[in-house]
Scaffold this motif. Structure first.
Motif, mmCIF file in Angstrom:
data_model
loop_
_atom_site.group_PDB
_atom_site.id
_atom_site.type_symbol
_atom_site.label_atom_id
_atom_site.label_comp_id
_atom_site.label_asym_id
_atom_site.label_seq_id
_atom_site.Cartn_x
_atom_site.Cartn_y
_atom_site.Cartn_z
ATOM 1 N N TRP A 37 19.834 73.209 -11.090
ATOM 2 C CA TRP A 37 20.152 73.825 -9.788
ATOM 3 C C TRP A 37 19.266 75.039 -9.536
ATOM 4 C CZ3 TRP A 37 21.890 78.825 -8.970
ATOM 5 C CH2 TRP A 37 22.207 79.134 -7.634
ATOM 6 N N ALA A 38 18.998 75.851 -10.572
ATOM 7 C CA ALA A 38 18.228 77.091 -10.393
ATOM 8 C C ALA A 38 16.725 76.834 -10.294
ATOM 9 C CB ALA A 38 18.504 78.043 -11.548
ATOM 10 N N SER A 39 16.260 75.696 -10.817
ATOM 11 C CA SER A 39 14.816 75.441 -10.806
ATOM 12 C C SER A 39 14.317 75.282 -9.374
ATOM 13 C CB SER A 39 14.492 74.186 -11.617
ATOM 14 O OG SER A 39 15.082 73.045 -11.018
ATOM 15 N N GLY A 40 13.177 75.889 -9.095
ATOM 16 C CA GLY A 40 12.597 75.813 -7.757
ATOM 17 C C GLY A 40 13.133 76.828 -6.781
ATOM 18 N N LYS A 41 14.148 77.600 -7.161
ATOM 19 C CA LYS A 41 14.703 78.628 -6.285
ATOM 20 C C LYS A 41 14.116 79.991 -6.643
ATOM 21 C CE LYS A 41 19.178 76.492 -5.203
ATOM 22 N NZ LYS A 41 18.836 75.152 -5.745
ATOM 23 N N THR A 42 14.042 80.850 -5.654
ATOM 24 C CA THR A 42 13.558 82.218 -5.855
ATOM 25 C C THR A 42 14.721 83.175 -5.669
ATOM 26 O OG1 THR A 42 11.351 81.653 -5.036
ATOM 27 C CG2 THR A 42 11.932 83.992 -5.087
ATOM 28 N N PHE A 43 14.986 83.960 -6.694
ATOM 29 C CA PHE A 43 16.070 84.942 -6.653
ATOM 30 C C PHE A 43 15.443 86.333 -6.602
ATOM 31 C CE2 PHE A 43 17.491 81.197 -8.941
ATOM 32 C CZ PHE A 43 18.693 80.895 -8.319
ATOM 33 N N MET A 44 15.771 87.056 -5.547
ATOM 34 C CA MET A 44 15.170 88.367 -5.326
ATOM 35 C C MET A 44 16.239 89.452 -5.366
ATOM 36 S SD MET A 44 12.504 87.353 -2.245
ATOM 37 C CE MET A 44 11.639 88.909 -2.416
ATOM 38 N N GLU B 103 29.779 75.879 -23.957
ATOM 39 C CA GLU B 103 29.145 74.839 -24.763
ATOM 40 C C GLU B 103 28.995 73.533 -23.991
ATOM 41 O OE1 GLU B 103 31.392 76.895 -25.722
ATOM 42 O OE2 GLU B 103 30.992 77.664 -27.743
ATOM 43 N N ALA B 104 29.872 73.310 -23.023
ATOM 44 C CA ALA B 104 29.812 72.089 -22.221
ATOM 45 C C ALA B 104 28.820 72.201 -21.068
ATOM 46 C CB ALA B 104 31.201 71.747 -21.700
ATOM 47 N N GLY B 105 28.163 73.341 -20.952
ATOM 48 C CA GLY B 105 27.116 73.480 -19.942
ATOM 49 C C GLY B 105 27.431 74.415 -18.793
ATOM 50 N N GLN B 106 28.596 75.150 -18.852
ATOM 51 C CA GLN B 106 28.923 76.070 -17.764
ATOM 52 C C GLN B 106 28.263 77.423 -18.051
ATOM 53 O OE1 GLN B 106 33.099 76.305 -16.852
ATOM 54 N NE2 GLN B 106 32.781 77.514 -15.007
ATOM 55 N N LYS B 107 26.952 77.458 -17.841
ATOM 56 C CA LYS B 107 26.160 78.654 -18.119
ATOM 57 C C LYS B 107 24.955 78.650 -17.169
ATOM 58 C CE LYS B 107 24.098 78.485 -22.156
ATOM 59 N NZ LYS B 107 23.828 78.244 -23.590
ATOM 60 N N LEU B 108 24.510 79.827 -16.824
ATOM 61 C CA LEU B 108 23.438 79.953 -15.833
ATOM 62 C C LEU B 108 22.457 81.035 -16.263
ATOM 63 C CD1 LEU B 108 22.145 79.458 -12.980
ATOM 64 C CD2 LEU B 108 23.732 81.198 -12.110
ATOM 65 N N ASN B 109 21.163 80.697 -16.201
ATOM 66 C CA ASN B 109 20.094 81.652 -16.480
ATOM 67 C C ASN B 109 19.137 81.651 -15.286
ATOM 68 O OD1 ASN B 109 17.048 81.435 -18.354
ATOM 69 N ND2 ASN B 109 18.012 83.290 -17.603
ATOM 70 N N ILE B 110 18.888 82.844 -14.724
ATOM 71 C CA ILE B 110 17.967 82.966 -13.587
ATOM 72 C C ILE B 110 17.021 84.130 -13.836
ATOM 73 C CG2 ILE B 110 19.607 81.995 -11.912
ATOM 74 C CD1 ILE B 110 20.100 84.882 -10.936
ATOM 75 N N THR B 111 15.908 84.127 -13.090
ATOM 76 C CA THR B 111 14.947 85.230 -13.114
ATOM 77 C C THR B 111 14.939 85.886 -11.746
ATOM 78 O OG1 THR B 111 13.567 84.089 -14.745
ATOM 79 C CG2 THR B 111 12.550 85.892 -13.500
#
Length: 210
Positions: A49-56, A119-127
């Motif tokens: 979901w986060a790939s390709g998005k720009t977070f400013m 552990e089941a994948g409910q985690k988010l990493n953004i830049t």
């Protein structure tokens, strides 16, 4: 009346600043329609979901979840990798939906601390990037060197007169122009002598008459 006009101007300026600030923000609904929950498959993971998005800086993350079923907490990378809420950054948010404003640039890590949800994948990493790095820096244009100019002759400078031919075709004297010199002034001694002569003649004539 003047105070009312000034107040209206201030209100208009404040509204303009607010609209510009609001337009600069982007609201990101985490997971879109899926919301903040355990992904059903790897294809709908939060990394996809986060790939390709720009977070400013200034953008808002919206975590949609049911209260007491999930939570969201920001953690450092080590805790993110271990799915642990140790060294949590800020408080654990347990009431959904949760709106989080991205207030500084850098890496951000979020997990759900309930059970084994992380552990089941409910985690988010953004830049998160700063808005000042949004565009390339324009190249610096160096002006061309100035072309030296050749001084032009003074149009008002006097020019030597053409030589005036002398009578009989004789050349003018060396070192002199062709101009005919003005006649010399009368000799003052001759003038005085002539005046005295006429004075004597006039005196003699008067003596003879009388």
């Amino acid at each position: 009346m003047e105070r009312v006009s000034i107040f209206m101007i201030y209100c208009a300026l404040f509204g303009l600043v607010f609209v510009n600030f609001a337009a600069a923000q982007t609201v990101h609904t985490v997971g879109d329609n899926m919301g903040w929950r355990i992904p059903t498959s790897a294809s709908v993971s939060y990394s996809n979901w986060a790939s390709g998005k720009t977070f400013m800086v200034g953008d808002i993350l919206v975590f949609n979840f049911m209260t007491n079923e999930h939570d969201v907490v920001q953690v450092p990378k080590a805790s993110y990798d271990d799915c642990s809420d140790d060294n949590a950054i800020g408080n654990i948010i347990t009431t959904g939906p949760a709106n989080i404003t991205l207030d500084m640039a850098g890496e951000r890590y979020y997990i759900c601390s309930i059970g084994r949800h992380c552990e089941a994948g409910q985690k988010l990493n953004i830049t998160v990037v700063s808005s000042s790095t949004g565009g390339p820096t324009p190249p610096v244009t160096t002006p061309p060197p100035a072309t030296p100019t050749t001084p032009q002759p003074d149009a008002c400078a006097p020019t030597p007169d053409a030589e005036t031919p002398r009578p009989g075709g004789a050349p003018p004297p060396t070192g002199q122009s062709g101009r005919i010199p003005p006649p010399p002034p009368p000799n003052s001694a001759s003038v005085s002598l002539t005046t005295s002569f006429f004075f004597v003649i006039a005196s003699a004539a008067l003596a003879f008459i009388f």
